[in-house]
Design a protein around this motif. Structure first.
Motif, short mmCIF file in Angstrom:
data_model
loop_
_atom_site.label_atom_id
_atom_site.label_comp_id
_atom_site.label_asym_id
_atom_site.label_seq_id
_atom_site.Cartn_x
_atom_site.Cartn_y
_atom_site.Cartn_z
N GLY A 92 0.81 -1.21 0.00
CA GLY A 92 0.00 0.00 0.00
C GLY A 92 0.84 1.26 0.00
O GLY A 92 0.50 2.26 -0.64
N TYR A 93 1.95 1.21 0.71
CA TYR A 93 2.85 2.36 0.83
C TYR A 93 3.41 2.75 -0.53
O TYR A 93 3.37 3.92 -0.93
N LYS A 94 3.92 1.76 -1.26
CA LYS A 94 4.53 2.06 -2.57
C LYS A 94 3.45 2.35 -3.62
O LYS A 94 3.66 3.17 -4.51
N THR A 95 2.29 1.69 -3.51
CA THR A 95 1.22 1.90 -4.49
C THR A 95 0.67 3.32 -4.41
O THR A 95 0.38 3.95 -5.44
N VAL A 103 3.27 11.42 -1.56
CA VAL A 103 4.55 11.32 -0.86
C VAL A 103 4.26 11.23 0.64
O VAL A 103 3.71 12.17 1.22
N PRO A 104 4.61 10.12 1.28
CA PRO A 104 4.31 9.96 2.71
C PRO A 104 5.12 10.91 3.58
O PRO A 104 6.12 11.48 3.16
N ASP A 105 4.69 11.05 4.83
CA ASP A 105 5.29 12.03 5.75
C ASP A 105 6.63 11.60 6.33
O ASP A 105 7.43 12.43 6.74
N GLU A 106 6.86 10.29 6.40
CA GLU A 106 7.99 9.79 7.19
C GLU A 106 9.35 10.16 6.59
O GLU A 106 9.55 10.08 5.39
N HIS A 107 10.27 10.51 7.48
CA HIS A 107 11.65 10.75 7.10
C HIS A 107 12.52 9.50 7.28
O HIS A 107 13.57 9.38 6.66
N VAL A 108 12.08 8.60 8.16
CA VAL A 108 12.82 7.36 8.41
C VAL A 108 11.95 6.19 7.96
O VAL A 108 10.85 5.97 8.49
N ILE A 109 12.43 5.46 6.97
CA ILE A 109 11.68 4.35 6.38
C ILE A 109 12.44 3.06 6.67
O ILE A 109 13.58 2.88 6.23
N ILE A 110 11.81 2.17 7.44
CA ILE A 110 12.45 0.90 7.80
C ILE A 110 11.87 -0.19 6.90
O ILE A 110 10.67 -0.44 6.90
#
Length: 377
Positions: A92-95, A103-110
């Motif tokens: 879902g995140y990449k789609t 563009v999602p809010d997060e600066h740190v993507i694990i």
């Protein structure tokens, strides 16, 4: 995360768990202060605590998210945590980004199981999953992509590109790379920092698990004499490893062992095995099923699919990244030792190396037990 245990994920902590978490947080602080972009690879053997590192970072760091392409793992974690914010499905995140330009809010993507990221062919386009994640990160004023790396667990088609996909993704993007690997792996890094503190080692408390992982590797390699030597050591460590010839015998053994406890045990099985005798396979759940069947296998004692009832077996796709106290591995006809080598059948269509993926599937099945493993053949 603050108050409850997470019994379904690998909980064997490494002796340097806190140091690894601190190291990644320090890199995130540098990135924020200097407005730079970083790729950090955290590695470790199965059971060293990579998933727990990822969850801890996502929970502790502001504007951080834990992503996994392992749908069943995400489902079980979201159900356990009763939270869908800092643990999200990679799909879902990449789609949202690819299809809608969000563009999602997060600066740190694990990114869990970073070595299993999909290549561009599997993505049906010119970009791989690492390409997309790095592109998202570069939209920020600063960013840290944390890749959690396991070994030998590629079980989906399109996951065979490994770490090389990440090196390709950072080309011409001014990305600082931090990892325990030798810098020759990342010629495209703006700066490369070889950092041994990003590898989860294991404490003496996990000695038996380390030994068992060695046993699994030797078993997969067909080195059975060495396996016997390791098995003797495991018995001294009270790590159970047994071979039985009937499923009923395996069931009776584990039920007697854990009678009167709340320990978890269940049957795991290869997805390539057709029509297994004596057990049903946990069925696929559609998007509207609540709880999903694979979540019920771990989390819902009243469900017919619950692991301790021993009526249903979960496949390598449904248990990867999760664990039981004791697992019963239903060894199938899709991987048999004949004439001095493993003979595999019922391969995944379209795999570049279907034989290796079959071995990987059984490696996953063999490493799901916290206290031990019973192999039914």
């Amino acid at each position: 995360m603050r108050e409850e245990p997470l019994p379904q994920i690998k909980t064997l902590k490494s002796s340097n768990f806190d140091e690894v978490v601190h190291e990644v947080k320090s890199i995130a602080g540098i990135a924020k202060n200097n407005h730079t972009h970083h790729l950090v690879l955290v590695s470790g053997v199965p059971g060293a605590g990579k998933t727990f590192v990822g969850l801890t970072l996502a929970h502790d760091i502001e504007k951080a998210v834990y992503l996994s392409g392992n749908g069943p793992l995400v489902d079980v974690l979201q159900d356990s945590l009763q939270n869908k914010t800092f643990v999200q499905a990679l799909y879902g995140y990449k789609t949202d980004y690819i299809r809608y330009g969000k563009v999602p809010d997060e600066h740190v993507i694990i990114f869990d199981e970073a070595q299993r990221a999909w290549d561009s062919k599997k993505m049906n386009g010119v970009k791989s999953e690492p390409d997309i994640i790095i592109e998202i990160a570069k939209h920020k004023s600063w960013s840290v992509v944390v890749g959690l790396i396991g070994e030998g667990q590629e079980i989906h088609i399109g996951e065979e590109g490994g770490i090389g996909l990440w090196n390709a993704a950072i080309r011409n993007h001014d990305i600082h790379v931090h990892a325990k690997h030798h810098q020759t792996i990342f010629p495209n890094a703006k700066h490369y920092y070889e950092n041994k503190n990003l590898h989860l080692n294991t404490s003496l408390r996990t000695h038996n698990a380390l030994k068992y992982f060695e046993w699994v590797e030797e078993f997969i390699a067909g080195h059975f004499e060495r396996c016997k030597e390791i098995q003797q050591q495991l018995e001294k460590e009270r790590f159970m490893l047994k071979f039985v010839k009937s499923l009923d015998e395996a069931k009776a053994l584990v039920q007697n062992l854990y009678e009167g406890t709340d320990k978890t045990y269940g049957i795991v099985i290869s997805s390539g095995l057709k029509n297994p005798k004596g057990v049903k396979v946990v069925p696929f759940s559609d998007r509207y099923t609540t709880p999903k069947h694979h979540v019920a296998y771990f989390n819902y004692p009243d469900s017919p699919y619950y692991c301790r009832k021993l009526d249903y077996a979960a496949t390598e796709f449904q248990v990867q990244g999760l664990e039981l106290d004791m697992s019963i591995v239903y060894w199938g006809s899709d991987l048999q030792w004949k004439n001095g080598e493993w003979k595999a059948s019922n391969h995944k269509q379209g795999a570049e190396d279907p034989y290796q993926m079959k071995l990987n599937a059984y490696r996953v099945l063999l490493t799901r037990g916290r206290d031990g493993v019973i192999i039914c053949y």
